[in-house]
Design an enzyme around this catalytic site. Sequence first.
Site, short mmCIF file in Angstrom:
data_model
loop_
_atom_site.label_atom_id
_atom_site.label_comp_id
_atom_site.label_asym_id
_atom_site.label_seq_id
_atom_site.Cartn_x
_atom_site.Cartn_y
_atom_site.Cartn_z
N ASP A 11 0.99 -1.18 -0.05
CA ASP A 11 -0.06 0.04 0.15
C ASP A 11 0.89 1.13 0.00
O ASP A 11 1.71 1.19 0.93
CB ASP A 11 -0.87 -0.02 1.20
CG ASP A 11 -1.98 1.09 1.13
OD1 ASP A 11 -2.35 1.39 0.12
OD2 ASP A 11 -2.68 1.17 2.10
N ASP A 106 -2.62 2.34 -6.12
CA ASP A 106 -1.64 2.47 -5.14
C ASP A 106 -1.71 1.33 -4.28
O ASP A 106 -0.86 1.40 -3.25
CB ASP A 106 -1.92 3.77 -4.29
CG ASP A 106 -3.28 3.72 -3.48
OD1 ASP A 106 -4.15 3.03 -3.83
OD2 ASP A 106 -3.22 4.53 -2.51
N GLU A 107 -2.25 0.16 -4.50
CA GLU A 107 -2.18 -0.92 -3.75
C GLU A 107 -2.41 -2.01 -4.39
O GLU A 107 -3.19 -2.28 -5.44
CB GLU A 107 -3.33 -0.71 -2.50
CG GLU A 107 -4.47 -0.76 -2.78
CD GLU A 107 -5.59 -0.75 -1.40
OE1 GLU A 107 -4.99 -1.67 -0.64
OE2 GLU A 107 -6.51 -0.11 -1.52
#
Length: 365
Positions: A11, A106-107
């Site tokens: 993350d 983003d993860e």
Amino acid sequence: MENNRKIIHIDMDAFFAAVEQRDTPKYRNQPIVVGGDPNARGVVSTCSYEAREYGIHSAMPASQAYRRCPHAIFVRPRFEAYREASKQIRDVFHQFSDKVEPLSLDEAYLDVTGSSDYQGSATRIAQAIKRRIFEKTELTASAGVSYNKFLAKLASDVNKPDGLFLITPDQGPAYVEQLPIGRFHGIGNATERKMRNLGIETGKDLKNCSIQMLQENFSKSGEYYYYVARGIDDRPVVGQRQRKSLGTETTFQKDIGDFDAMIDTLNQLAQTVWRKLNQNRLTARTLTVKVKFDDFEQITRRKTLDHSTIQREHLSIMVKDLLLKSDAGKRKVRLLGVCLSGLSVFDSNGERQMDLFECDEGPEP
């Protein structure tokens, strides 16, 4: 059951804000808010850790963020920059595993169960991923390592920013027991309130509930809650995620109360989504209309066709019928949205070939 798996959840730390601070040196160590103009409509997409010290968080109205921190720097999102950084990050992921399941820009989850890198140590692989991401992008990431997706995601949030946390099979059940129920991934605010009303405050309380009781109160999610309360999550890391839905929405500069104006807006949104549908050679069976009122209450209304697909000429009728099932027109509205789901792909003859997904949104309130 699958305690021999090695799952990593990566993350990125305050991703959008971190990209802004990287690209604009004067923003570094400053409270950065990525989102709308605080003097107009808009919400916080994300914010830097410096801004979070003032209680600012994602989905907060930008005007409220400004009141909490008047000296914060508000910037408009630059999605091309974020997508470019995300591509670099995903390239790193694929250097370590071919089982990569992105959740957003983003993860992502990575399954490194069969990897021989770093003598097969998932923790050392996660450290290497974090290092390589920073070398490529100058951005920090937090990593969670465990034997399933549920625990890996929990672990990635423990030592943010730039953190790394491991939950072993021996630690998993006890770790879940002490967890406040609001920390469970997949339990939102409404479900948390319902659980607390039932006396469920922690993972241990949840573990003490029977599967029948949980299914009666939480429908199909009850089984999921029953097993994750025991540290069990057998969901695989899915390398290729197909699109579940197509949608778009708009937030008005000023709340609107005119029903016909709402219909006009929804028709424009519906046509925009329809064009996306055609570009992707998809059909849809479910139409969802999203309405956010001036007091921030949000509702959805949807219609699913039993067998046939939605036709373009029927969109305006369906949109109006769904909006009539809400209080729009009686109450002012700040946001409207349209989503098409229950997607299917065309074969070479332009006919339905296979169902992909049903709408992944929750039930109507």
